[in-house]
Each structure stands twice: as C-alpha cells, then as structure tokens.
Design an enzyme around this catalytic site. Structure first.
Site, PDB file in Angstrom:
ATOM      1  N   ILE A  56       0.829  -1.202   0.000  1.00 24.99           N
ATOM      2  CA  ILE A  56       0.000   0.000   0.000  1.00 24.99           C
ATOM      3  C   ILE A  56       0.867   1.257   0.000  1.00 24.99           C
ATOM      4  O   ILE A  56       0.542   2.251  -0.660  1.00 24.99           O
ATOM      5  CB  ILE A  56      -0.949   0.007   1.216  1.00 24.99           C
ATOM      6  CG1 ILE A  56      -1.950  -1.157   1.119  1.00 24.99           C
ATOM      7  CG2 ILE A  56      -1.704   1.331   1.297  1.00 24.99           C
ATOM      8  CD1 ILE A  56      -2.821  -1.324   2.337  1.00 24.99           C
ATOM      9  N   SER A 186      -6.086  -0.961  11.049  1.00 24.15           N
ATOM     10  CA  SER A 186      -6.610  -2.223  10.525  1.00 24.15           C
ATOM     11  C   SER A 186      -8.015  -2.459  11.056  1.00 24.15           C
ATOM     12  O   SER A 186      -8.386  -1.964  12.122  1.00 24.15           O
ATOM     13  CB  SER A 186      -5.710  -3.379  10.955  1.00 24.15           C
ATOM     14  OG  SER A 186      -6.282  -4.632  10.618  1.00 24.15           O
ATOM     15  N   TYR A 199      -1.257  -8.789  16.785  1.00 27.08           N
ATOM     16  CA  TYR A 199      -1.418  -7.769  15.737  1.00 27.08           C
ATOM     17  C   TYR A 199      -2.648  -6.913  16.032  1.00 27.08           C
ATOM     18  O   TYR A 199      -2.594  -5.678  15.954  1.00 27.08           O
ATOM     19  CB  TYR A 199      -1.563  -8.458  14.378  1.00 27.08           C
ATOM     20  CG  TYR A 199      -1.806  -7.519  13.223  1.00 27.08           C
ATOM     21  CD1 TYR A 199      -0.770  -6.755  12.693  1.00 27.08           C
ATOM     22  CD2 TYR A 199      -3.072  -7.390  12.649  1.00 27.08           C
ATOM     23  CE1 TYR A 199      -0.983  -5.897  11.624  1.00 27.08           C
ATOM     24  CE2 TYR A 199      -3.291  -6.536  11.585  1.00 27.08           C
ATOM     25  CZ  TYR A 199      -2.253  -5.790  11.079  1.00 27.08           C
ATOM     26  OH  TYR A 199      -2.474  -4.936  10.030  1.00 27.08           O
ATOM     27  N   LYS A 203      -2.967  -2.786  16.904  1.00 27.42           N
ATOM     28  CA  LYS A 203      -3.794  -1.846  16.153  1.00 27.42           C
ATOM     29  C   LYS A 203      -4.827  -1.168  17.057  1.00 27.42           C
ATOM     30  O   LYS A 203      -5.159   0.014  16.861  1.00 27.42           O
ATOM     31  CB  LYS A 203      -4.468  -2.563  14.986  1.00 27.42           C
ATOM     32  CG  LYS A 203      -3.479  -3.058  13.927  1.00 27.42           C
ATOM     33  CD  LYS A 203      -2.654  -1.922  13.327  1.00 27.42           C
ATOM     34  CE  LYS A 203      -1.793  -2.379  12.166  1.00 27.42           C
ATOM     35  NZ  LYS A 203      -1.056  -1.276  11.529  1.00 27.42           N
TER      36      LYS A 203
END
Length: 326
Positions: A56, A186, A199, A203
């Site tokens: 990205i 996310s 993870y 976030k």
C-alpha cells in the site's frame, strides 16, 4: 437460553443481510459518500510515507505523486525506495522525491534524527502529512502460541516506533499551526481477530493513541485520520503468501485502498473503514451491537485459527455460521 441464542442468531443474520444489501463494496458509508480526493489538499504539500517500499505504501506514493505532492518516502530497504522513486510520475516526481531510510525499531535518538532530516528536506516547508503505513505482521496463530520475540517485534514497529515518531514530529507541526497524521491501522483494531491477537492488540493501541491525540490537538491545527482496512491484495502478497488451492480470500485491490485512503485524508475524515464483505458487516455489528457482534466472533474464533493453520480462507462467511472454511 436456547431461544435467546436463536433470537440472537436471527437478529444478527438480518443485520448482516442488511449490511450486505446497503453497505458499499469497499468502504463505510461516510467514506463512500466522498467521490474523489481534493487535489488542492495534496498538491505542493510535503507528504512523508513510512513503509513506502512495497504494498500500500508504494501505491500511495504513486498516487500522491500524480496529485502533485512533494514526497518523502521511507522504509528500511534503500534500494527498494530508489526503485519506487524511479517509477513515480508527477509535478514533483521523480527528481524532487526524497529518500529517507528508516527503521522504526532503532530507538528515539535515531528517530529524532530522521524527523529533523525530514523537516529539512524541503526548506520552505516542513512535513504537512505524516502517513504511518509501516507495519509488522506475522502469520496467523493462536493467541497462546505467540512468542515473546513476536510480541516485541510487533509492538516495536506498530506501536512504539510509530508513536515515538509522532511525538517527535508533532512539535514541528504545532509550531506551524497545522499538520495531518494519517494512520493505516486495521479492521483488526476495531473487531476481534482470532489468530491475530497480538497484531490486533497493536492496532487497538494505535487507534486509542491517535484518536486521543486528535482530541488533544485538533484545536491547535493538528488533524488525524485513522484508516481501518480489512484484507487488502498487494502485488507482493501473491508471491510472499501462497495459499492452498481453493482457499482464495476476497481482498480489496491495493490501488483502490490507496485511493480511498487519500480521499479520507483530503476530506478530513476522523476514521474510515475499507473492506469487502463480510468484514465490513462484522465491523458494523461489533461497533453498534457489541453483544451480538462479540457472540458471533466467539463462534468464529476456533474455526478461524484452524483455517489459518490449513492456509484456508480466514475471511469466509462460513466461519460466521460456525463452519470451517475449506
């Protein structure tokens, strides 16, 4: 209790159906009401992108260059940054694009030097946009199987490095009375993510920090846009993460994701969600009907971890219905 569970299942199924029918294919309702980026918010502005050597971040650099931004691109791999730079086209690209190698895990002293360097690269203006795109993610595993090394590696990049860079850059923006942090978080920072517990935790931490930061500094000219993408398809991923036959996951193309990130930022949105279904519907469900949303996610958890272990589809609607994805 059985009747209550049946009622919850029927209600949540109706909600998911309505979300599928009325939610857009790529993003939340507010984001999709904005048709295109405001070029005047980007042209001639200094935009610093971390994680710009691939995925990205690379696509964002290409799209922002075409919109006339002055770019600073950062990542650990300088050779890859040079490759990206040579592919950029726009008012200030590629000749005026600045390469600033950066490792978010190197500590405050090193990051302070990087911030000072970034602020000096365009003498007539400092950094207008800081796009926090760099992230660390390991393959999906059970929460109890996460190692200390993986825990530290994830938080060093996703949380500690990103927050430290922000703390060091924000004073420069405050002195100018303007600046914009765009944080690529996310969907895992909004909903439980079985198989991605660490993870997801990193976030959630980012979301909490940056929404708090915005509330503290918004009256001093500082903007914050938090982006919560679901599964995104990148050119690197098909090579780096081969999957078993028949296990393909529906992912938003990285070009579309980058375009929506720029739209969200230039319209000053505080938060934007980008995903296909069923992830988008689940995000709405957890956000507005948390009891039902978390109940459904509890049904998903075990099957999702097993699907990940088999390199199966971890975003399949069948997981929401309590079935293992093939």
């Amino acid at each position: 209790m059985t009747n209550m569970m049946t009622l919850l299942l029927l209600f949540s199924s109706l909600f998911l159906f309505l979300s599928y029918k009325f939610a857009t294919a790529y993003g939340d309702f507010t984001l999709m009401s904005k048709k295109q980026a405001k070029r005047e918010e980007i042209e001639d502005k200094v935009v610093w992108i971390t994680g710009a050597s691939r995925g990205i971040g690379e696509i964002l650099a290409k799209q922002l260059a075409r919109l006339g931004a002055k770019l600073i691109i950062s990542a650990r791999n300088e050779a890859e940054l040079e490759r990206v730079k040579q592919q950029l086209k726009g008012k200030h690209a590629p000749d005026e694009v600045k390469i600033l190698p950066l490792d978010l895990t190197t500590g405050e002293d090193s990051l302070k030097k990087a911030v000072e360097k970034a602020e000096s690269l365009f003498p007539l203006s400092g950094v207008d946009y800081m796009i926090h795109n760099a992230a660390f993610e390991r393959p999906k595993i059970s929460a109890l199987d996460v190692t200390e090394e993986s825990l530290k590696a994830t938080f060093d990049v996703n949380v500690f490095g990103t927050i430290t860079l922000t703390r060091l850059l924000a004073p420069f923006m405050l002195r100018r009375g303007q600046g914009h942090f765009v944080v690529v978080s996310s969907a895992a920072g909004k909903t439980p993510a079985p198989g991605q517990a660490v993870y997801s935790a990193s976030k959630y931490a980012l979301n909490g920090y940056f929404h708090s930061l915005r509330s503290e500094l918004c009256q001093k000219g500082i903007k914050v846009t938090v982006i919560c993408p679901g599964p995104i398809e990148t050119s690197n991923e098909s090579v780096a993460k081969p999957q078993a036959k028949g296990s393909s996951e529906k992912r938003v193309p990285s070009e579309k994701c980058a375009k929506l990130i720029i739209i969200a930022a230039t319209h000053g949105l505080k938060e934007a969600w980008i995903s296909y279904q069923p992830v988008l519907a689940v995000m709405y469900l957890v956000q507005y009907m948390p009891t039902i949303g978390y109940w459904l996610m509890d049904k998903v958890g075990k099957n999702r971890v097993e699907a990940a272990a088999q390199k199966g589809n971890t975003y399949s609607l069948s997981l929401l219905l309590g079935k293992k994805a093939a």
